[in-house]
Design an enzyme around this catalytic site. Sequence first.
Site, PDB file in Angstrom:
ATOM      1  N   TYR A  99      59.769  47.616  91.047  1.00 39.86           N
ATOM      2  CA  TYR A  99      61.233  48.622  91.028  1.00 39.86           C
ATOM      3  C   TYR A  99      62.055  47.553  91.499  1.00 39.86           C
ATOM      4  O   TYR A  99      61.885  47.092  92.704  1.00 39.86           O
ATOM      5  CB  TYR A  99      61.248  49.758  92.715  1.00 39.86           C
ATOM      6  CG  TYR A  99      60.109  51.132  92.406  1.00 39.86           C
ATOM      7  CD1 TYR A  99      60.759  52.138  91.498  1.00 39.86           C
ATOM      8  CD2 TYR A  99      58.712  50.741  92.422  1.00 39.86           C
ATOM      9  CE1 TYR A  99      60.160  53.266  91.382  1.00 39.86           C
ATOM     10  CE2 TYR A  99      57.971  52.010  92.003  1.00 39.86           C
ATOM     11  CZ  TYR A  99      58.751  52.593  91.233  1.00 39.86           C
ATOM     12  OH  TYR A  99      57.448  54.545  90.936  1.00 39.86           O
ATOM     13  N   ARG A 146      48.472  53.149  92.071  1.00 33.50           N
ATOM     14  CA  ARG A 146      49.747  54.519  91.082  1.00 33.50           C
ATOM     15  C   ARG A 146      50.066  53.609  89.771  1.00 33.50           C
ATOM     16  O   ARG A 146      49.920  52.515  89.025  1.00 33.50           O
ATOM     17  CB  ARG A 146      51.527  54.254  91.484  1.00 33.50           C
ATOM     18  CG  ARG A 146      50.877  54.309  92.496  1.00 33.50           C
ATOM     19  CD  ARG A 146      51.904  55.290  93.318  1.00 33.50           C
ATOM     20  NE  ARG A 146      51.268  56.749  92.284  1.00 33.50           N
ATOM     21  CZ  ARG A 146      52.002  57.819  92.302  1.00 33.50           C
ATOM     22  NH1 ARG A 146      53.588  57.424  92.699  1.00 33.50           N
ATOM     23  NH2 ARG A 146      52.137  58.924  92.044  1.00 33.50           N
ATOM     24  N   HIS A 149      54.642  56.079  86.181  1.00 34.12           N
ATOM     25  CA  HIS A 149      55.062  57.463  86.123  1.00 34.12           C
ATOM     26  C   HIS A 149      56.147  57.862  86.583  1.00 34.12           C
ATOM     27  O   HIS A 149      57.093  55.807  86.525  1.00 34.12           O
ATOM     28  CB  HIS A 149      54.292  58.169  87.870  1.00 34.12           C
ATOM     29  CG  HIS A 149      54.397  56.923  88.792  1.00 34.12           C
ATOM     30  ND1 HIS A 149      53.853  56.109  88.928  1.00 34.12           N
ATOM     31  CD2 HIS A 149      56.178  57.090  89.808  1.00 34.12           C
ATOM     32  CE1 HIS A 149      54.330  55.382  90.518  1.00 34.12           C
ATOM     33  NE2 HIS A 149      55.231  56.008  90.585  1.00 34.12           N
TER      34      HIS A 149
END
Length: 215
Positions: A99, A146, A149
């Site tokens: 990110y 994760r 997504h």
Amino acid sequence: MKESKRKFLKMGLGAVAIGVSSKAVAICTGATTAAQPSGPFYPENDQADKDNDLTWVKGGQVAAEGEVIIIAGKVQDKSCAPVVGALVEIWQACHTGKYNHSADPNNAELDENFQYWGRAITNEKGEYDFKTIMPGAYPASRDWVRPSHIHCRIQRRGYEELTTQIYFKGSEHLESDRLFLSIPRSERDSVVVDLKDNSEGPRAGIFDITLSEVR
């Protein structure tokens, strides 16, 4: 690449959704889309480029790395009527799973040519669309990875704000993801996109969103 971006934006909201609908059609059940946590990596800084094409940053010379995908759909209420003028935001990791946020501990590299956050306004049919990159999976802890997504937030006056996450059918780590498994089994399909091959461009999928009216 710049011409490709201009062409995508010129098509207008919902134009891509029409093409996708021939591949996969979502059915309105009247049930609201499952909510999910916003996560800790909502953009901390403003950015000049706020459009619905995340694959090319305004003023840049190189396109983002990774698989280009299209997410298109409509925002509707529980009676299946379109919600016009809704703000749809998405934010996500780049293809490496990183990110653009100072608090992200992932050591993966950032892609300076990826937009990371974008927004769209639904048209008179409640339609919206995004051109983006398939986000990479990343470790959330020692024993938790994760899956790919995309975070999504939808706002419109008169409706309850919804924050959720978009997942991808068949993606690695999905069936062991703690946040995905926290959704009641009967509601999980509402946040899963089935990407289909598209003869006219990138793989594309429908993500319809159902909101509750404020009472």
